[in-house]
Design an enzyme around this catalytic site. Sequence first.
Site, PDB file in Angstrom:
ATOM      1  N   MET A  31       0.840  -1.201   0.000  1.00 52.03           N
ATOM      2  CA  MET A  31       0.000   0.000   0.000  1.00 52.03           C
ATOM      3  C   MET A  31       0.876   1.252   0.000  1.00 52.03           C
ATOM      4  O   MET A  31       0.397   2.346   0.328  1.00 52.03           O
ATOM      5  CB  MET A  31      -0.936  -0.018   1.203  1.00 52.03           C
ATOM      6  CG  MET A  31      -1.878  -1.228   1.162  1.00 52.03           C
ATOM      7  SD  MET A  31      -3.389  -0.986   2.092  1.00 52.03           S
ATOM      8  CE  MET A  31      -2.749  -0.760   3.734  1.00 52.03           C
ATOM      9  N   HIS A  38       9.054  -3.500   3.543  1.00 50.12           N
ATOM     10  CA  HIS A  38       8.657  -3.695   2.141  1.00 50.12           C
ATOM     11  C   HIS A  38       9.882  -4.012   1.288  1.00 50.12           C
ATOM     12  O   HIS A  38       9.847  -4.888   0.420  1.00 50.12           O
ATOM     13  CB  HIS A  38       8.026  -2.421   1.574  1.00 50.12           C
ATOM     14  CG  HIS A  38       6.767  -1.981   2.252  1.00 50.12           C
ATOM     15  ND1 HIS A  38       6.676  -0.827   2.974  1.00 50.12           N
ATOM     16  CD2 HIS A  38       5.529  -2.543   2.291  1.00 50.12           C
ATOM     17  CE1 HIS A  38       5.440  -0.682   3.431  1.00 50.12           C
ATOM     18  NE2 HIS A  38       4.722  -1.711   3.030  1.00 50.12           N
ATOM     19  N   LYS A 150       5.027 -10.138   9.212  1.00 45.32           N
ATOM     20  CA  LYS A 150       4.412  -9.102  10.059  1.00 45.32           C
ATOM     21  C   LYS A 150       2.888  -9.226  10.061  1.00 45.32           C
ATOM     22  O   LYS A 150       2.241  -9.065  11.085  1.00 45.32           O
ATOM     23  CB  LYS A 150       4.853  -7.730   9.533  1.00 45.32           C
ATOM     24  CG  LYS A 150       3.986  -6.557   9.880  1.00 45.32           C
ATOM     25  CD  LYS A 150       4.358  -6.026  11.223  1.00 45.32           C
ATOM     26  CE  LYS A 150       3.690  -4.715  11.565  1.00 45.32           C
ATOM     27  NZ  LYS A 150       2.473  -4.376  10.891  1.00 45.32           N
ATOM     28  N   LEU A 185       8.579  -2.576  11.742  1.00 43.00           N
ATOM     29  CA  LEU A 185       8.351  -1.467  10.811  1.00 43.00           C
ATOM     30  C   LEU A 185       6.929  -1.556  10.268  1.00 43.00           C
ATOM     31  O   LEU A 185       6.437  -2.643   9.976  1.00 43.00           O
ATOM     32  CB  LEU A 185       9.344  -1.526   9.650  1.00 43.00           C
ATOM     33  CG  LEU A 185      10.825  -1.391  10.002  1.00 43.00           C
ATOM     34  CD1 LEU A 185      11.659  -1.246   8.738  1.00 43.00           C
ATOM     35  CD2 LEU A 185      11.082  -0.211  10.921  1.00 43.00           C
ATOM     36  N   ARG A 188       2.088   2.560   9.418  1.00 39.01           N
ATOM     37  CA  ARG A 188       1.279   3.232  10.444  1.00 39.01           C
ATOM     38  C   ARG A 188       2.138   3.798  11.568  1.00 39.01           C
ATOM     39  O   ARG A 188       1.639   4.607  12.360  1.00 39.01           O
ATOM     40  CB  ARG A 188       0.219   2.278  10.989  1.00 39.01           C
ATOM     41  CG  ARG A 188      -0.874   1.998   9.964  1.00 39.01           C
ATOM     42  CD  ARG A 188      -2.100   1.327  10.573  1.00 39.01           C
ATOM     43  NE  ARG A 188      -3.215   1.334   9.648  1.00 39.01           N
ATOM     44  CZ  ARG A 188      -3.523   0.336   8.823  1.00 39.01           C
ATOM     45  NH1 ARG A 188      -2.802  -0.772   8.825  1.00 39.01           N
ATOM     46  NH2 ARG A 188      -4.546   0.439   8.003  1.00 39.01           N
TER      47      ARG A 188
END
Length: 296
Positions: A31, A38, A150, A185, A188
């Site tokens: 996202m 990521h 995660k 990580l 948010r």
Amino acid sequence: MEIINRRQRMASVARKLRRDEDKTIGLVPTMGALHDGHLSLVREARRMCDVVVVSVFVNPAQFGPGEDFARYPRDLTKDTTRLADYNVEYIFAPAVEEIYPKNFATYVTVEGLSEQFEGASRPGHFRGVATVLTVLFNTVRPDFAFFGQKDAQQTLVVKRLVRDLAFDTEVVVLPTVREESGLALSSRNNYLSREEREAAVVLYRALQRAKETYREGERSARKIAEAVRAAVEAEPRARLDYVGVTDAETMEKIERAADDRPVLVAVAAFVGKTRLIDNVVIQPARERRATGALTG
Ligand code: AMP
């Protein structure tokens, strides 16, 4: 690197790579607001695949009413710069109407698994996840798709989706990337004030408590969950949403940790107004048998 906004263009590029150039394609669905978590997925995709596609799409279908869809961090320019370092070939960044055109009416639900823990706290969340991944998988047809541990429950939902609907994609799950403090990580984390960021480490600390409790010999799921709850409650800025102690592979609730199966301890908590999740997988403490001595 090409930024693709249109679904049709993405599909035709991917088709050509597959058919005419015989390339393996890796998809990293995100996202955006990319961080090192990521990027660990991107790195592995780069290593395993000829061509890497990173999708950047804040998926409205996986946000509930009153959640943070509108204010979710978006910075495609910064994301693009970060992905350039990894020689990513394609960024697929569609507008909402591109994924959900007018009269879109078909949703995908992974039953059972989607209804507990994250799914119970965020009704419809996994339906949104499964639906957007179905569209992404059908558009890109990746050989491999990369996900982070995660979001433990999401990885299980995706694996089930791929198996049940016979997608020709292999799901690769990679470890959670953390700050030095232990905080996982997350995009948010951007919402957190400095004090809240310090308080947010309590999720990690609570999961470490679960591990220690297990290592000390405790096998009762309730007792392990209690240890997590107590640790979270010790942080005044945090409010526990749930703690789940389950089988790591099925996410079924357990009463006791078995000797031969990993246990997943998953936690969600609010820190201030921000909802964070984290988890740990506890590997069973296998008895070491001196087989060499016995047979030798
Ligand atoms: P998101 O942009 O939050 O939807 O995440 C996109 C992908 O990155 C998902 O597969 C996440 O599980 C993964 N991810 C998010 N945070 C981390 C992290 N700290 N470590 C590893 N993977 C992560």
